[in-house]
Write a protein that holds these residues in place. Structure first.
Motif, PDB file in Angstrom:
ATOM      1  N   ARG A   1       8.214   6.783 -10.266  1.00  0.00           N
ATOM      2  CA  ARG A   1       7.359   6.431  -9.128  1.00  0.00           C
ATOM      3  C   ARG A   1       6.787   5.036  -9.320  1.00  0.00           C
ATOM      4  O   ARG A   1       6.523   4.605 -10.431  1.00  0.00           O
ATOM      5  N   LEU A   2       6.581   4.352  -8.205  1.00  0.00           N
ATOM      6  CA  LEU A   2       5.892   3.064  -8.197  1.00  0.00           C
ATOM      7  C   LEU A   2       4.722   3.149  -7.227  1.00  0.00           C
ATOM      8  O   LEU A   2       4.774   3.905  -6.258  1.00  0.00           O
ATOM      9  N   VAL A   3       3.694   2.353  -7.498  1.00  0.00           N
ATOM     10  CA  VAL A   3       2.476   2.385  -6.689  1.00  0.00           C
ATOM     11  C   VAL A   3       2.173   0.994  -6.135  1.00  0.00           C
ATOM     12  O   VAL A   3       2.858   0.015  -6.444  1.00  0.00           O
ATOM     13  N   THR A   4       1.107   0.927  -5.348  1.00  0.00           N
ATOM     14  CA  THR A   4       0.638  -0.317  -4.756  1.00  0.00           C
ATOM     15  C   THR A   4       0.680  -1.460  -5.768  1.00  0.00           C
ATOM     16  O   THR A   4       0.256  -1.298  -6.905  1.00  0.00           O
TER      17      THR A   4
ATOM     18  N   SER B   1       9.597   7.098   0.364  1.00  0.00           N
ATOM     19  CA  SER B   1       8.139   6.926   0.387  1.00  0.00           C
ATOM     20  C   SER B   1       7.487   8.281   0.126  1.00  0.00           C
ATOM     21  O   SER B   1       7.932   9.296   0.631  1.00  0.00           O
ATOM     22  N   ASP B   2       6.429   8.281  -0.681  1.00  0.00           N
ATOM     23  CA  ASP B   2       5.695   9.523  -0.947  1.00  0.00           C
ATOM     24  C   ASP B   2       4.568   9.722   0.063  1.00  0.00           C
ATOM     25  O   ASP B   2       4.016  10.818   0.174  1.00  0.00           O
ATOM     26  N   CYS B   3       4.198   8.658   0.758  1.00  0.00           N
ATOM     27  CA  CYS B   3       3.119   8.682   1.750  1.00  0.00           C
ATOM     28  C   CYS B   3       3.390   7.532   2.718  1.00  0.00           C
ATOM     29  O   CYS B   3       4.389   6.828   2.570  1.00  0.00           O
TER      30      CYS B   3
ATOM     31  N   LYS C   1       2.911   4.708  -2.231  1.00  0.00           N
ATOM     32  CA  LYS C   1       3.653   5.151  -3.410  1.00  0.00           C
ATOM     33  C   LYS C   1       5.077   5.466  -2.992  1.00  0.00           C
ATOM     34  O   LYS C   1       5.303   6.019  -1.915  1.00  0.00           O
TER      35      LYS C   1
ATOM     36  N   CYS D   1       3.484   3.979   3.861  1.00  0.00           N
ATOM     37  CA  CYS D   1       3.523   2.782   3.022  1.00  0.00           C
ATOM     38  C   CYS D   1       3.587   1.515   3.868  1.00  0.00           C
ATOM     39  O   CYS D   1       4.278   1.478   4.885  1.00  0.00           O
TER      40      CYS D   1
ATOM     41  N   SER E   1       9.128   6.874  -4.576  1.00  0.00           N
ATOM     42  CA  SER E   1       9.838   7.556  -5.657  1.00  0.00           C
ATOM     43  C   SER E   1      11.296   7.131  -5.685  1.00  0.00           C
ATOM     44  O   SER E   1      11.937   7.013  -4.642  1.00  0.00           O
TER      45      SER E   1
ATOM     46  N   SER F   1       3.480  -2.984  -6.791  1.00  0.00           N
ATOM     47  CA  SER F   1       4.796  -3.054  -7.426  1.00  0.00           C
ATOM     48  C   SER F   1       5.823  -3.700  -6.502  1.00  0.00           C
ATOM     49  O   SER F   1       5.597  -3.848  -5.309  1.00  0.00           O
TER      50      SER F   1
ATOM     51  N   GLU G   1       0.857  -1.184   0.000  1.00  0.00           N
ATOM     52  CA  GLU G   1       0.000   0.000   0.000  1.00  0.00           C
ATOM     53  C   GLU G   1       0.887   1.225   0.000  1.00  0.00           C
ATOM     54  O   GLU G   1       1.812   1.316   0.799  1.00  0.00           O
TER      55      GLU G   1
END
Length: 185
Positions: free
Chosen positions: A125-128, A149-151, A112, A153, A114, A130, A110
């Protein structure tokens, strides 16, 4: 927690680091019902069909969210999933730095992340769903990028030794697939 408190005192950790360490241990204990040894022992005793079913349900069935496990043999999944370790990182935390030695690969359950160029500029960037960090393990080199981490995770990690044993040595076709994908990225 008493042992953790004693460790923090002995190591003379500052309050912020103590708080992070406490949160990491609590999160790990919440997500890990058994220790790695206990999980492995239980899984070794199960018949193959039951082992596959249990592996699919571990971590609240999160395996279905991770692209890596799509179309993988259930026997392979039942070998890997029990070895995964949960990791939670806060927003804007460095997961690893360029030139670090790789110790594991990461599955993004869970959130995002970078890839940073020069330590600050987002490159990719990669998301949930990946995964990342496999390239340096495959190529046996230091980390090529800094990852942030962008948020908040939730991640699962697979240690380098387990990766080498199960994927590189025992499932060469999956290793070759990962190597090809890593080179394309």
């Amino acid at each position: 927690l008493a042992t953790l408190y004693e460790f923090c005192e002995d190591a003379k950790l500052d309050p912020l680091l103590r708080h992070k360490l406490k949160n990491a241990v609590e999160y790990s204990n919440k997500k890990n019902v058994f220790t790695w040894f206990d999980k492995q022992k239980v899984f070794d005793e199960l018949p193959p069909h039951l082992r596959s079913e249990v592996a699919a349900k571990m971590y609240d069935g999160v395996i279905n969210k991770l692209h890596f496990f799509n179309e993988k043999d259930s026997a392979f999944c039942s070998l890997v999933v029990p070895l995964l370790q949960p990791l939670q990182v806060g927003a804007n935390e460095i997961i690893f730095r360029k030139k670090d030695h790789p110790v594991c690969l990461f599955f993004l359950v869970e959130g995002k992340i970078s890839f940073l160029m020069n330590g600050t500029l987002p490159y990719k960037r990669l998301v949930t769903g990946s995964y990342f960090g496999e390239l340096e393990i495959i190529d046996k080199r230091k980390r090529k990028y800094t990852i942030r981490s962008d948020c908040n995770c939730d991640l699962l990690t697979l240690g380098k030794a387990e990766f080498r044993k199960i994927i590189e040595e025992e499932h060469k076709e999956i290793f070759e697939e990962m190597k090809t994908l890593a080179e394309q990225r």
